[in-house]
Design an enzyme around this catalytic site. Structure first.
Site, PDB file in Angstrom:
ATOM      1  N   GLY A 233       0.606   8.579   0.853  1.00  0.00           N
ATOM      2  CA  GLY A 233       0.564   8.653   2.295  1.00  0.00           C
ATOM      3  C   GLY A 233       1.803   8.135   2.998  1.00  0.00           C
TER       4      GLY A 233
ATOM      5  N   GLY B 187       0.816  -1.215   0.000  1.00  0.00           N
ATOM      6  CA  GLY B 187       0.000   0.000   0.000  1.00  0.00           C
ATOM      7  C   GLY B 187       0.846   1.260   0.000  1.00  0.00           C
ATOM      8  N   SER B 188       1.734   1.378  -0.988  1.00  0.00           N
ATOM      9  CA  SER B 188       2.765   2.420  -0.918  1.00  0.00           C
ATOM     10  C   SER B 188       2.745   3.423  -2.060  1.00  0.00           C
ATOM     11  CB  SER B 188       4.150   1.763  -0.839  1.00  0.00           C
ATOM     12  OG  SER B 188       4.317   0.764  -1.829  1.00  0.00           O
TER      13      SER B 188
ATOM     14  N   TYR C 298     -12.178  -1.003  13.074  1.00  0.00           N
ATOM     15  CA  TYR C 298     -10.826  -0.581  12.691  1.00  0.00           C
ATOM     16  C   TYR C 298      -9.870  -0.752  13.861  1.00  0.00           C
ATOM     17  CZ  TYR C 298      -6.982   2.659  11.687  1.00  0.00           C
ATOM     18  OH  TYR C 298      -5.740   3.229  11.523  1.00  0.00           O
TER      19      TYR C 298
ATOM     20  N   SER D  20      -1.492   1.456  14.681  1.00  0.00           N
ATOM     21  CA  SER D  20      -2.042   2.789  14.971  1.00  0.00           C
ATOM     22  C   SER D  20      -2.190   2.944  16.475  1.00  0.00           C
ATOM     23  CB  SER D  20      -3.420   2.932  14.317  1.00  0.00           C
ATOM     24  OG  SER D  20      -4.101   4.076  14.781  1.00  0.00           O
TER      25      SER D  20
END
Length: 262
Positions: free
Chosen positions: A18, A14-15, A153, A140
């Site tokens: 962001g 996922g690069s 999430y 996170s």
């Protein structure tokens, strides 16, 4: 401190934007050859071109949905070995618990958790055989500070931390480290897009709006602003370095002090 990753291959899931893109840039700048991943070819090509324009380690692209078992298998087939695996792929969506169906829980688990599980299972044996490797899960602060507006999430982020800690212990004594990183509110494209209507309405700088957002939703923030993607990436690059050889099984915070525990 000079971080030298020359000769190392890194995969960052996922690069294309962001935090993921910032990590890919940072690893390449330190000499690593980086595999950039996204679901859309134009975005992957743009990210690869931008990184290659910086020189140093350079980048290649892989287009595929790593939120599926098939996508992960295709990545491993195309790139069967890596020294550094950054499990950055993730999705989020505010939704009340009572309006979140089973399908959403399954989707978040597949993308946020199982992508890292599958890729770690594929790449860790090679790292162990070579006696060196780095795996980082981008979790996170929501892993511990579960957001009431998106419990599904927060659950997925807690699961990532659990997997990372378990894998660190599983790889004990091998020269391979496994850690998780806990970003707090970060001014990535996602937050910027969310705040854009307010910026158009008020004309205020994006950084000012992001700081106000942080203080409204995470009033415990000590830095009282959103982190930049590069601030998060710097921690990840360090954890991927030879200098971080004694750090494993850790949940490393880049949360601006949001978490109120010591």
């Amino acid at each position: 401190m000079q971080i030298d990753l020359a000769g190392r291959t890194a995969i960052v899931t996922g690069s294309t934007g962001g935090i993921g893109l910032a990590i890919a840039r940072g690893l390449a700048a330190s000499g690593a050859r980086v595999v950039v991943n996204g679901r859309r070819a134009p975005a992957v090509e743009q990210a690869v071109s931008a990184i290659n324009g910086l020189g140093a380690g350079g980048a290649v692209g892989f287009v595929g949905d790593l939120g599926t078992a098939e996508g992960c298998a295709a990545l491993v087939a195309a790139h069967p070995e890596c020294d550094i695996l950054i499990n950055n792929l993730g999705i989020f969506e505010p939704k009340d618990f009572f309006e979140t169906p089973d399908a959403d829980w399954t989707r978040f688990f597949e993308v946020n958790v199982m992508s890292g599980v599958r890729l770690s299972r594929a790449y860790l044996p090679g790292m162990e055989k070579r006696g060196w490797g780095r795996v980082v899960f981008i979790s996170s602060e929501s892993a511990f500070n579960i957001p009431v507006e998106m419990i599904h999430y927060g659950f997925s982020k807690t699961a990532q931390v659990s997997v990372a800690r378990g894998l660190a212990e599983r790889m004990a004594g091998t020269g391979v480290t496994v850690n998780s990183v806990l970003p707090g509110p970060t001014l990535s494209e996602g937050l910027a897009d969310m705040l854009k209507p307010e910026q158009e309405k008020t004309g205020k700088p994006m950084e000012e709006l992001a700081a106000a957002f942080v203080m409204e939703h995470r009033p415990g923030s000590i830095i009282r602003r959103a982190a930049t993607v590069d601030e998060v990436a710097s921690m990840v690059v360090y954890l991927a370095s030879p200098q971080a050889s004694a750090t494993t099984g850790a949940s490393v915070r880049v949360d601006g002090g949001v978490l109120g525990t010591i």
